[in-house]
Each structure stands twice: as structure tokens, then as C-alpha cells.
Design a protein around this motif. Structure first.
Motif, PDB file in Angstrom:
ATOM      1  N   LYS A   2       3.164   2.086   5.010  1.00 20.68           N
ATOM      2  CA  LYS A   2       1.994   1.229   5.216  1.00 20.68           C
ATOM      3  C   LYS A   2       1.725   1.078   6.710  1.00 20.68           C
ATOM      4  O   LYS A   2       2.654   0.860   7.495  1.00 20.68           O
ATOM      5  CB  LYS A   2       2.211  -0.163   4.617  1.00 20.68           C
ATOM      6  N   ASN A   3       0.466   1.196   7.091  1.00 19.23           N
ATOM      7  CA  ASN A   3       0.044   0.975   8.474  1.00 19.23           C
ATOM      8  C   ASN A   3      -0.440  -0.457   8.602  1.00 19.23           C
ATOM      9  O   ASN A   3      -1.390  -0.861   7.924  1.00 19.23           O
ATOM     10  CB  ASN A   3      -1.070   1.946   8.858  1.00 19.23           C
ATOM     11  N   TYR A  28       7.065   0.656   7.137  1.00 25.31           N
ATOM     12  CA  TYR A  28       5.938   0.098   7.879  1.00 25.31           C
ATOM     13  C   TYR A  28       5.789   0.737   9.251  1.00 25.31           C
ATOM     14  O   TYR A  28       6.746   0.860   9.998  1.00 25.31           O
ATOM     15  CB  TYR A  28       6.117  -1.412   8.075  1.00 25.31           C
ATOM     16  N   ASP A  49      -3.747  -0.219   6.473  1.00 21.12           N
ATOM     17  CA  ASP A  49      -3.678  -0.748   5.113  1.00 21.12           C
ATOM     18  C   ASP A  49      -3.762  -2.267   5.120  1.00 21.12           C
ATOM     19  O   ASP A  49      -4.247  -2.872   4.165  1.00 21.12           O
ATOM     20  CB  ASP A  49      -2.365  -0.324   4.441  1.00 21.12           C
TER      21      ASP A  49
END
Length: 73
Positions: A2-3, A28, A49
Motif C-alpha cells: 500500500k502507498n 507499506y 492508496d
């Protein structure tokens, strides 16, 4: 992966949340951005995200030079 983008790069909450997320580098990718200047307007938010917005002004100042920071123009 996840960004995650955290606004308020030097905020208490943002800094501590960033430290916690960085414990999980395989889950992350974390970036922070300072909202005090106008460079955030050039940021491409579409690649994130999650945008965790914790930027804000915590203390009101009586210094008239900071008036623009507190006004809703």
C-alpha cells in the motif's frame, strides 16, 4: 504493498504514524508532505492508496505576521 501519503510531515500524529508503518516495510510504502507551502499542489495524489491528512495549525498565535495562516481566504 500500500502507498500511504501522510500530510503534515512534522506533525506529532503524522510522525508517530509514519514510524509505526515503517515497521512493516513489506506492507507499506510511506511518504510525507508538508502543507505549509504551495508545493503540495503539484503532488500527484492518484498513486496513493491512502492519504492520511493530519496537517493543521495547533496553536493560534497573536503574531500578526501569521494572520494568513489562520484566515479562510
Amino acid at each position: 504493498m500500500k502507498n500511504v501519503l501522510i500530510t503534515g510531515s512534522n506533525s506529532f500524529i503524522g510522525t508517530n504514524f509514519e514510524k509505526w508503518l515503517k515497521k512493516y516495510p513489506d506492507k507499506y510504502n510511506v511518504e510525507t508532505i508538508d502543507m505549509k507551502n504551495k508545493t503540495w499542489k503539484d503532488k500527484d495524489f492518484s498513486r496513493f492508496d491512502v492519504v492520511f491528512h493530519v496537517a493543521g495549525i495547533a496553536h493560534v498565535s497573536s503574531n500578526h505576521k501569521l494572520r494568513d495562516c489562520y484566515s479562510l481566504k
